[in-house]
Every structure is written in structure tokens, then in C-alpha cells.
Design a protein around this motif. Structure first.
Motif, PDB file in Angstrom:
ATOM      1  N   UNK A   1       4.084  13.806 -14.027  1.00 51.20           N
ATOM      2  CA  UNK A   1       5.249  13.093 -13.417  1.00 51.20           C
ATOM      3  C   UNK A   1       6.281  14.353 -12.826  1.00 51.20           C
ATOM      4  N   UNK A   2       6.624  15.360 -13.775  1.00 53.07           N
ATOM      5  CA  UNK A   2       7.592  16.305 -13.397  1.00 53.07           C
ATOM      6  C   UNK A   2       6.820  17.755 -12.860  1.00 53.07           C
TER       7      UNK A   2
ATOM      8  N   UNK B   1       0.915  -1.038  -0.112  1.00 52.32           N
ATOM      9  CA  UNK B   1       0.166  -0.104  -0.024  1.00 52.32           C
ATOM     10  C   UNK B   1       0.765   1.201  -0.084  1.00 52.32           C
ATOM     11  N   UNK B   2       0.234   2.415  -0.796  1.00 51.38           N
ATOM     12  CA  UNK B   2       1.251   3.426  -0.923  1.00 51.38           C
ATOM     13  C   UNK B   2       0.320   4.613  -1.188  1.00 51.38           C
ATOM     14  N   UNK B   3       0.834   5.635  -1.169  1.00 45.93           N
ATOM     15  CA  UNK B   3       0.108   6.861  -1.724  1.00 45.93           C
ATOM     16  C   UNK B   3       1.137   7.950  -2.321  1.00 45.93           C
ATOM     17  N   UNK B   4       0.418   8.713  -3.454  1.00 43.70           N
ATOM     18  CA  UNK B   4       1.186   9.810  -4.006  1.00 43.70           C
ATOM     19  C   UNK B   4       0.343  10.916  -4.231  1.00 43.70           C
ATOM     20  N   UNK B   5       0.999  12.060  -4.312  1.00 46.80           N
ATOM     21  CA  UNK B   5       0.322  13.223  -4.675  1.00 46.80           C
ATOM     22  C   UNK B   5       0.896  13.867  -6.146  1.00 46.80           C
ATOM     23  N   UNK B   6       0.326  14.247  -6.990  1.00 42.51           N
ATOM     24  CA  UNK B   6       0.539  14.963  -8.209  1.00 42.51           C
ATOM     25  C   UNK B   6      -0.328  16.055  -8.500  1.00 42.51           C
TER      26      UNK B   6
ATOM     27  N   UNK C   1      -1.021  24.573  -5.989  1.00 46.43           N
ATOM     28  CA  UNK C   1      -1.823  24.338  -4.850  1.00 46.43           C
ATOM     29  C   UNK C   1      -2.992  23.280  -5.261  1.00 46.43           C
ATOM     30  N   UNK C   2      -3.121  23.132  -6.491  1.00 48.17           N
ATOM     31  CA  UNK C   2      -4.068  22.128  -7.174  1.00 48.17           C
ATOM     32  C   UNK C   2      -3.431  20.773  -7.085  1.00 48.17           C
ATOM     33  N   UNK C   3      -4.266  19.669  -6.536  1.00 44.78           N
ATOM     34  CA  UNK C   3      -3.523  18.390  -6.428  1.00 44.78           C
ATOM     35  C   UNK C   3      -4.525  17.158  -6.684  1.00 44.78           C
ATOM     36  N   UNK C   4      -3.948  16.136  -6.776  1.00 45.27           N
ATOM     37  CA  UNK C   4      -4.518  14.859  -6.777  1.00 45.27           C
ATOM     38  C   UNK C   4      -3.924  13.977  -5.638  1.00 45.27           C
ATOM     39  N   UNK C   5      -4.416  13.446  -4.667  1.00 52.31           N
ATOM     40  CA  UNK C   5      -3.884  12.331  -3.814  1.00 52.31           C
ATOM     41  C   UNK C   5      -4.632  11.046  -4.011  1.00 52.31           C
TER      42      UNK C   5
ATOM     43  N   UNK D   1      -7.411  17.012 -14.585  1.00 51.02           N
ATOM     44  CA  UNK D   1      -7.547  16.239 -13.628  1.00 51.02           C
ATOM     45  C   UNK D   1      -7.059  14.803 -13.852  1.00 51.02           C
ATOM     46  N   UNK D   2      -7.334  14.371 -15.180  1.00 54.15           N
ATOM     47  CA  UNK D   2      -6.694  13.112 -15.698  1.00 54.15           C
ATOM     48  C   UNK D   2      -5.247  13.152 -15.515  1.00 54.15           C
ATOM     49  N   UNK D   3      -4.687  14.281 -15.806  1.00 53.89           N
ATOM     50  CA  UNK D   3      -3.278  14.353 -15.856  1.00 53.89           C
ATOM     51  C   UNK D   3      -2.528  14.069 -14.351  1.00 53.89           C
ATOM     52  N   UNK D   4      -3.089  14.707 -13.538  1.00 55.05           N
ATOM     53  CA  UNK D   4      -2.821  14.669 -12.071  1.00 55.05           C
ATOM     54  C   UNK D   4      -3.414  13.173 -11.546  1.00 55.05           C
ATOM     55  N   UNK D   5      -4.227  12.799 -12.033  1.00 51.22           N
ATOM     56  CA  UNK D   5      -4.871  11.495 -11.504  1.00 51.22           C
ATOM     57  C   UNK D   5      -4.092  10.528 -11.903  1.00 51.22           C
TER      58      UNK D   5
END
Length: 342
Positions: free
Chosen positions: A154-155, A13-18, A49-53, A114-118
Motif C-alpha cells: 500500500x505504501x 468501477x475503478x482501477x489501481x496500480x501497486x 518499474x514492476x507493477x500490478x494494474x 505478485x500477491x503483494x502488489x495484486x
């Protein structure tokens, strides 16, 4: 908010933010739909400041992949998520199904990438959960398979997604070109609708490629636009970047409008916001606009103009909200507890 199971295996299990990105030199059109290979290269800035977790948990007891997006089951996106996870499962040599929980702190499917960060967050979290440790270029390739523009999220900072020429797409990946801190522009995002757009980007790109008489010109002129944008960024020449970015934006929308039937992603407030940005620039305010496949207007400006630009956009009838942000960093791994508490 909570994940669907309280028994989380730390090893799986892991989590990421993009963060989402906005293209200054636009991506529009696919030469290979299953692989999400573009017909042109593109160049973007990653937002802050916009993100997907996203949390990904692989477990033996799961009979199938599951997806909860913003607190709800999302069957529409599950197929694409599973296909993307299959790439990582194949690399890891496992058939374990996954439970995916994802949250956006901005409108989803409304022209804000949102699909990019997702998919960038999904790939990074799955990579960490499976212990793969894939290099950034491979993460970019796998994210691209989920959503083309996700290759860039990713960058951080200023990012270019290469057209590539390999049939398998391994060279069609993004790379960072300038860090966010090296030229810290500001962005005011005028939200003119929170509804999901009626025509998704893939459908719009396919219709454009099949029917727009401007498709060939779009492809033939893109490399010159990219070269101009690279030079403007290298020189920190705001006026030069403004000119080429607005040109690329309007050219992309003209291309799409000329499809049959034409694609109209703008609304009245979109038009009003673009005119306001140009009015401000005519008075000496350093600002320009760009608009992706949706109705939201992104006004990019020098930091000294950020407050004035955001205030002006808020006064436009039909602008529901203005999000203010700087340029952000790359997708990063975060603690599962932080993702759950989003």
C-alpha cells in the motif's frame, strides 16, 4: 486487452496500480492464518518499474465474482479475491458481485511478490469503486487479509509491517518509514525461473512453524534485526543495512530448510547469483542480496553500481533475465483506460 464487459458504470468501477515489495527483514510465519497475522514484524522496500494494474467493477448483473489474471480466468485465486472483496462490501453495505481484471508486468507466483502488489491494487481499486475513501491503515489491514506482504505494498519506499498484539489484527498494519527519494537505492532482480513455485508461501510457513526446530529462535531474534535495520536506514548506512539484510535472508531460509521435509526454494542459478553478489562486494562494489520464498535473487545496490551489478548477474548461467528497478511509490488510483491498455 479488454475487460469482460464494455458497459462500465463509472460510479462502480475503478482501477489501481501497486508495486511489489521485497522484505529486507523477512516475514515468515503466521500466528493466525485466516487473518494473516504474522509471528514477526518485517521491513521492506517497494519496487518501482514492476507493477500490478487491477480494475474492479461492481455490477448488479453479475451472479458471482469473476477474476481474470494476465488474460486468463483464475479459479485458484478467486476464492481469496472474493474473501478480500467481502471486507470492502461489508464496509460499504452492499452485496454486489465484482468483475476483477488484473495484469502483472513480471512473472506471477514465482517469488517476486505478485500477491503483494495484486492485493494492494485490488483493495485500492475496490475502495475507489465503492466510494469508501478508507484511510491508508485500513487499506493496509484489508490488503493483509488477502496476502500478508500486501499490507506493505500500500505504501512506497521503506515500509515496516508491525507485528501488532490485538487478536483482531487491527494494529498489524504497515507504515512508511522513509520515502523512496530520501535514499534512492537500486535493485537488480535476477530471474532464474518463471515457473510458479511448487510450495506456496502459506503452506511453507505452516510447515516451518509445525516442524522446524529453529522457529522459536526466529521469533525471539526478530526485534533486534528490525532495530538494526531501522538504524541503518536512518543513518543511510549501506554496509550496515547490507549485513543485517543478508543475515535475515539466510536465517529465514535456514529456518525453512530445517522444516520436515525441508523447503528448498533455491536453484543452482540462485546460489551462483548470491556468490557473485558477495564476490562483487569483496571487490568494493556496494551491493547485497536478498531472496524471498522463491528462486529469484534481488541485488540491492547504490545507484553508482547498478549497471555493473546488472551486467554481472546477466553473465551467470541459468539467469534468464535481469530486471532493473529503483524504489517505488505507494499504490495509486489510475484511469480505467490505462489499466485496460496495460
Amino acid at each position: 486487452m479488454s475487460v469482460m464487459s464494455t458497459t462500465l458504470d463509472a460510479d462502480l468501477c475503478a482501477a489501481a496500480q501497486a508495486h511489489p515489495n521485497i522484505a529486507l527483514i523477512k516475514y515468515w510465519g503466521k500466528r493466525d492464518v485466516p487473518l494473516n497475522l504474522p509471528v514477526v514484524g518485517s521491513l521492506s522496500i517497494t519496487l518501482d518499474t514492476l507493477w500490478t494494474r487491477t480494475t474492479v467493477r461492481f455490477a448488479a448483473e453479475l451472479p458471482a465474482d469473476r477474476l481474470r489474471l494476465n488474460g486468463r480466468e483464475d479459479a485458484k485465486q478467486l476464492r481469496k479475491v472474493s474473501a478480500c472483496l467481502d471486507l470492502l462490501r461489508a464496509r460499504a453495505g452492499t452485496g454486489l458481485r465484482a468483475e476483477v481484471t488484473s495484469y502483472n508486468n513480471f512473472p506471477t507466483g514465482a517469488g517476486l511478490a505478485s500477491s503483494a502488489s495484486g492485493f494492494a491494487a485490488l483493495v485500492l481499486a475496490a475502495d475507489a469503486a465503492l466510494g469508501l475513501g478508507l484511510p491508508p491503515a485500513t487499506l493496509s489491514e484489508f490488503a493483509r487479509r488477502g496476502s500478508g506482504s500486501a499490507s506493505r505494498s500500500i505504501f512506497g519506499g521503506y515500509v515496516e509491517w508491525a507485528l501488532g498484539d490485538r487478536v483482531d489484527g487491527e494494529d498489524s498494519v504497515a507504515r512508511p518509514i522513509v520515502d523512496a527519494a530520501a535514499w534512492p537505492l537500486r535493485v537488480a532482480v535476477a530471474i532464474t525461473s518463471t515457473a510458479e513455485k511448487a510450495i506456496g508461501s502459506t503452506e511453507g510457513m505452516n510447515r516451518t512453524a509445525d516442524t522446524s526446530p529453529y522457529q522459536r529462535a526466529w521469533i525471539d531474534t526478530q526485534e533486534a534485526d528490525l532495530a538494526e535495520a531501522r538504524a541503518a536506514i536512518a543513518a543511510r548506512d549501506f554496509e550496515r543495512l547490507a549485513a543485517i539484510s543478508e543475515f535475515s535472508c539466510l536465517k529465514m531460509h535456514a529456518l525453512a530448510m530445517a522444516a520436515r521435509p525441508g523447503l528448498l526454494y533455491w536453484n543452482a542459478a540462485t546460489m551462483a547469483a548470491m556468490h557473485e553478489v558477495r564476490r562483487l562486494r569483496a571487490t568494493g562494489v556496494p551491493v547485497f542480496f536478498t531472496v524471498d520464498a522463491g528462486p529469484q535473487v534481488k541485488a540491492i545496490c547504490l545507484p553508482s553500481a547498478a549497471t555493473q551489478v546488472a551486467a554481472a548477474l546477466r553473465e551467470i548461467p541459468g539467469v534468464l533475465n535481469v530486471l532493473e528497478t529503483g524504489l517505488g511509490g505507494p499504490a495509486t488510483r489510475i484511469a480505467v483506460a490505462d489499466a485496460v491498455a496495460a
